[in-house]
Design a protein around this motif. Structure first.
Motif, mmCIF file in Angstrom:
data_model
loop_
_atom_site.group_PDB
_atom_site.id
_atom_site.type_symbol
_atom_site.label_atom_id
_atom_site.label_comp_id
_atom_site.label_asym_id
_atom_site.label_seq_id
_atom_site.Cartn_x
_atom_site.Cartn_y
_atom_site.Cartn_z
ATOM 1 N N PRO A 155 26.175 -13.844 70.592
ATOM 2 C CA PRO A 155 26.607 -14.406 69.892
ATOM 3 C C PRO A 155 25.782 -14.249 68.321
ATOM 4 C CG PRO A 155 25.168 -16.040 70.831
ATOM 5 C CD PRO A 155 25.704 -14.448 71.610
ATOM 6 N N ASN A 156 25.178 -13.557 67.672
ATOM 7 C CA ASN A 156 24.149 -13.572 66.968
ATOM 8 C C ASN A 156 25.389 -12.441 65.931
ATOM 9 O OD1 ASN A 156 22.298 -13.277 65.466
ATOM 10 N ND2 ASN A 156 21.476 -11.712 66.411
ATOM 11 N N PRO A 157 25.706 -11.521 66.173
ATOM 12 C CA PRO A 157 26.662 -11.254 64.770
ATOM 13 C C PRO A 157 27.663 -11.827 64.719
ATOM 14 C CG PRO A 157 26.568 -8.889 66.737
ATOM 15 C CD PRO A 157 25.762 -10.937 67.079
ATOM 16 N N TRP A 158 28.246 -12.169 65.684
ATOM 17 C CA TRP A 158 29.900 -12.177 65.618
ATOM 18 C C TRP A 158 29.640 -14.430 64.789
ATOM 19 C CZ3 TRP A 158 32.622 -8.945 65.231
ATOM 20 C CH2 TRP A 158 33.136 -7.941 66.227
ATOM 21 N N PHE A 159 28.747 -14.705 64.818
ATOM 22 C CA PHE A 159 28.625 -16.070 64.685
ATOM 23 C C PHE A 159 28.057 -16.336 63.336
ATOM 24 C CE2 PHE A 159 25.766 -19.571 63.458
ATOM 25 C CZ PHE A 159 27.223 -20.877 63.692
ATOM 26 N N MET A 160 27.599 -15.789 62.211
ATOM 27 C CA MET A 160 27.590 -14.863 60.923
ATOM 28 C C MET A 160 28.575 -14.109 60.506
ATOM 29 S SD MET A 160 24.826 -16.428 59.841
ATOM 30 C CE MET A 160 24.847 -15.480 58.940
ATOM 31 N N ILE A 161 29.753 -13.917 60.915
ATOM 32 C CA ILE A 161 30.374 -13.558 60.269
ATOM 33 C C ILE A 161 31.552 -14.662 60.342
ATOM 34 C CG2 ILE A 161 33.064 -12.260 60.781
ATOM 35 C CD1 ILE A 161 30.706 -9.888 62.302
ATOM 36 N N LEU A 162 31.628 -15.237 61.267
ATOM 37 C CA LEU A 162 32.669 -16.833 61.266
ATOM 38 C C LEU A 162 32.044 -17.565 60.033
ATOM 39 C CD1 LEU A 162 34.733 -18.221 63.522
ATOM 40 C CD2 LEU A 162 32.729 -19.570 63.800
ATOM 41 N N VAL A 163 30.830 -18.374 60.156
ATOM 42 C CA VAL A 163 30.131 -18.043 59.465
ATOM 43 C C VAL A 163 30.559 -18.403 58.028
ATOM 44 C CG1 VAL A 163 28.079 -19.666 58.750
ATOM 45 C CG2 VAL A 163 28.633 -19.964 61.269
ATOM 46 N N ILE A 164 30.577 -17.100 57.529
ATOM 47 C CA ILE A 164 30.567 -16.502 55.924
ATOM 48 C C ILE A 164 31.486 -16.680 55.755
ATOM 49 C CG2 ILE A 164 30.917 -14.517 55.058
ATOM 50 C CD1 ILE A 164 27.995 -13.547 56.572
ATOM 51 N N SER A 165 32.664 -16.029 56.981
ATOM 52 C CA SER A 165 34.167 -15.785 56.702
ATOM 53 C C SER A 165 34.747 -17.415 56.357
ATOM 54 C CB SER A 165 35.155 -16.293 57.758
ATOM 55 O OG SER A 165 34.932 -16.582 59.330
ATOM 56 N N TRP A 166 34.200 -18.738 56.861
ATOM 57 C CA TRP A 166 34.692 -20.180 56.880
ATOM 58 C C TRP A 166 34.364 -20.765 55.199
ATOM 59 C CZ3 TRP A 166 37.790 -23.303 58.422
ATOM 60 C CH2 TRP A 166 38.466 -23.440 60.075
ATOM 61 N N LEU A 167 32.882 -20.434 54.836
ATOM 62 C CA LEU A 167 32.561 -21.086 53.594
ATOM 63 C C LEU A 167 33.213 -19.999 52.619
ATOM 64 C CD1 LEU A 167 28.146 -20.255 54.408
ATOM 65 C CD2 LEU A 167 29.728 -22.179 54.006
ATOM 66 N N THR A 168 33.403 -18.952 52.958
ATOM 67 C CA THR A 168 34.642 -18.348 51.520
ATOM 68 C C THR A 168 35.472 -18.657 51.248
ATOM 69 O OG1 THR A 168 33.626 -16.265 52.883
ATOM 70 C CG2 THR A 168 35.328 -16.220 51.406
ATOM 71 N N LEU A 169 36.166 -19.000 53.153
ATOM 72 C CA LEU A 169 37.565 -19.659 52.866
ATOM 73 C C LEU A 169 37.170 -20.838 51.455
ATOM 74 C CD1 LEU A 169 40.927 -20.379 53.801
ATOM 75 C CD2 LEU A 169 39.472 -21.705 55.447
ATOM 76 N N LEU A 170 36.097 -21.865 52.357
ATOM 77 C CA LEU A 170 36.231 -23.789 51.728
ATOM 78 C C LEU A 170 36.029 -23.297 50.509
ATOM 79 C CD1 LEU A 170 34.845 -25.113 54.690
ATOM 80 C CD2 LEU A 170 36.651 -25.786 54.291
ATOM 81 N N LEU A 171 34.584 -22.434 49.701
ATOM 82 C CA LEU A 171 34.823 -22.463 48.918
ATOM 83 C C LEU A 171 35.444 -21.228 47.828
ATOM 84 C CD1 LEU A 171 30.671 -21.865 49.650
ATOM 85 C CD2 LEU A 171 31.956 -23.915 49.084
ATOM 86 N N ILE A 172 35.486 -20.755 48.419
ATOM 87 C CA ILE A 172 36.441 -20.297 47.473
ATOM 88 C C ILE A 172 38.299 -19.843 47.563
ATOM 89 C CG2 ILE A 172 37.032 -17.241 46.129
ATOM 90 C CD1 ILE A 172 34.239 -16.690 47.124
ATOM 91 N N LEU A 173 38.743 -19.935 48.843
ATOM 92 C CA LEU A 173 40.052 -19.414 48.163
ATOM 93 C C LEU A 173 40.282 -21.017 48.494
ATOM 94 C CD1 LEU A 173 40.425 -17.300 51.260
ATOM 95 C CD2 LEU A 173 40.788 -17.038 48.552
ATOM 96 N N PHE A 174 39.434 -21.714 49.270
ATOM 97 C CA PHE A 174 40.626 -23.794 49.314
ATOM 98 C C PHE A 174 41.004 -24.098 48.635
ATOM 99 C CE2 PHE A 174 40.908 -27.648 50.246
ATOM 100 C CZ PHE A 174 42.130 -28.001 51.323
ATOM 101 N N PRO A 175 40.067 -24.262 46.966
ATOM 102 C CA PRO A 175 40.411 -25.114 45.423
ATOM 103 C C PRO A 175 41.326 -23.962 45.023
ATOM 104 C CG PRO A 175 37.592 -24.713 46.573
ATOM 105 C CD PRO A 175 38.907 -23.974 46.970
#
Length: 54
Positions: free
Chosen positions: A6-26
């Motif tokens: 899960p090491n590389p895929w977990f970071m991809i998941l976290v970064i994609s959610w942060l991108t969604l919540l911090l940039i795209l959602f507003p």
């Protein structure tokens, strides 16, 4: 089996959610509706139906 690591895929998941919540959602929530349904309901005037047998 590398897909179970899960090491590389977990970071991809976290970064994609942060991108969604911090940039795209507003940006998405800043749009306003062109036709506000609440205003339409307030401006509608209904007429009573005249029944032919009453």
């Amino acid at each position: 089996m590398p897909q179970l690591n899960p090491n590389p895929w977990f970071m991809i998941l976290v970064i994609s959610w942060l991108t969604l919540l911090l940039i795209l959602f507003p940006k998405i929530t800043s749009f306003t509706l062109f036709s506000n349904p609440e205003q339409k309901l307030l401006s509608m005037k209904t007429k009573s139906w005249t029944w032919p047998w009453s």
